[in-house]
Write an enzyme that holds these catalytic residues in place. Sequence first.
Site, mmCIF file in Angstrom:
data_model
loop_
_atom_site.group_PDB
_atom_site.id
_atom_site.type_symbol
_atom_site.label_atom_id
_atom_site.label_comp_id
_atom_site.label_asym_id
_atom_site.label_seq_id
_atom_site.Cartn_x
_atom_site.Cartn_y
_atom_site.Cartn_z
ATOM 1 N N HIS A 61 0.134 -9.458 -9.368
ATOM 2 C CA HIS A 61 0.714 -9.441 -8.114
ATOM 3 C C HIS A 61 1.574 -10.638 -7.968
ATOM 4 O O HIS A 61 2.967 -10.407 -7.219
ATOM 5 C CB HIS A 61 -0.374 -9.492 -6.997
ATOM 6 C CG HIS A 61 -1.016 -8.075 -7.148
ATOM 7 N ND1 HIS A 61 -1.326 -7.309 -6.062
ATOM 8 C CD2 HIS A 61 -2.246 -8.030 -7.917
ATOM 9 C CE1 HIS A 61 -1.888 -6.374 -6.373
ATOM 10 N NE2 HIS A 61 -2.483 -6.469 -7.545
ATOM 11 N N ASP B 187 1.500 -7.961 0.394
ATOM 12 C CA ASP B 187 0.886 -7.301 -0.709
ATOM 13 C C ASP B 187 0.173 -5.966 -0.343
ATOM 14 O O ASP B 187 -0.327 -5.813 0.731
ATOM 15 C CB ASP B 187 -0.042 -8.092 -1.465
ATOM 16 C CG ASP B 187 -0.576 -7.784 -2.729
ATOM 17 O OD1 ASP B 187 0.200 -8.019 -3.836
ATOM 18 O OD2 ASP B 187 -1.757 -7.065 -2.617
#
Length: 473
Positions: free
Chosen positions: A23, A120
Amino acid sequence: MSDSGDLHLHPHVALLPSAGMGHLTPFLRLAASLVHQKCRVTVLTIHPSVSHAESQLISRFFSAFPQVTQMHFPLLPVDPSTAKSEDPFWLQRDAIRRSAYLLSPLLSTLSPPLSALIYDEFLVSPLIPISTSLSLPGYTFFTSSARMCCLFASLSTSVADKINSGSYRLSDHLEIQVTPPIPVSSIPPLFMNPNSILGTILKEDSREVIKSNGILINTFEMLEQDSLDALNKGRVRKGLPPVYAIGPLEPCEFEIGERGLPLKWLNDQPAGSVVYVSFGSRTASIMEQIREIGHGLVGSGYRFIWVVKTKEVDRDEEEELHEVLGHELMQKIQGKGLVVKHWVDQSEILGHKAVGGFLSHSGWNSSMEAAYHGVRMLAWPQHGDQKINAEVVEMSGLGLWVRSWGWGHEVVVKGEEIGERIKEMMESESSSLLRVEAAHVGEEARKAVGVCGSSETTLKELIQEWNDIKAFD
Ligand SMILES: O=c1ccn([C@@H]2O[C@H](COP(=O)(O)OP(=O)(O)O[C@H]3O[C@H](CO)[C@@H](O)[C@H](O)[C@H]3O)[C@@H](O)[C@H]2O)c(=O)[nH]1
């Protein structure tokens, strides 16, 4: 309207990644692209990060981009009795979600004021109220494939109820309007468990994602046209915000640490002769499987660079390589390949002319890096989104996928079989077609992010939208 023309030209964007290199890396690549497009950028960081690799990457990023503001986001401690996972990456994500309300006062102090907030995919529902309360356009950055996003976006529909009630057979396909349909056997195993932390979070976030102003995906049109159409034309779910394909996000100079042994070793190998093997940043393999991989690599007759991982988190790696591989295998490997048990600069390796193939878990970043460098893949999905990504790899011609190997840990795949499949990737008749197709994917990937390419244009248009909003402030 502000009287400073300069401010209008430079929207200020804040980015909030969740835990894990899978990520953090695409977030920081996106941050770098935004800087290159003259945006002002703030990156929210959490200290301590879960892995050593994350803290190193963060410090290299801020050294390379001193103009980017680093904003420390302090987390509330997680009460272990309420945490539904022992996975340190999920615990961190859970802590970020619970602490999200602390962000409003932090973000509202930023100057110049923010034009957009990008968060995210695992932080959607806690971040939407924050962006709404600050009247700030909020964007979800989905770090996996567009095909996986089709599944994610469907988790708040009857598809999820059917998954959770066990109504599907493994041979069925999901009723999601994407071509080809997604097989039930590709669904991440944790989705099948309605009580898992992943299942709970994704269901909640899938419901809320329609309130985001947009969804950014690290993919490109040529690779995932049908999934992108399905998302953007309401075939997956009505009311989804626009989906922006902005990839492949390009590997950056700041990611490179000390140029070590792998690069020196590769320089001495013939072009296209080496197989690179890695299962990403957080997949630990069991000892028995590691040894079978070793025998497979030796048996394939190809030279190789192999990154061995026995723990999910790099800080926990204790055993020495010889303890993991054993004396006999260490002897067999000598002179044939390079085995390491530490972080390598993957993108540099994939970009080296000596590398001809990649045995990968098909994590989405690895798949996009292989696409960017036009390197053919042998996909071996281990968990999560990786079977769905392997479908994309296979459909695009970028690589092969041996379905019978199942998920990681499901069966121990024998060395002989692994060796044969490596040969298939590297030398069979079909491998020359694969090489050509992978090279073609590579050309298209670079076109997409090149001048006036589809992804570059999409990102520029998005930045223009932020500019337009600022102009009418
Ligand atoms: O020694 C290493 C190991 C990894 N990497 C990099 O680390 C990243 C790993 O990302 P990815 O290939 O996506 O794998 P994971 O680390 O497993 O990523 C998680 O996050 C991805 C994005 O959501 C998902 O697709 C994966 O399934 C999930 O496990 C890539 O940029 C690699 O280049 C290195 O540079 N050196």
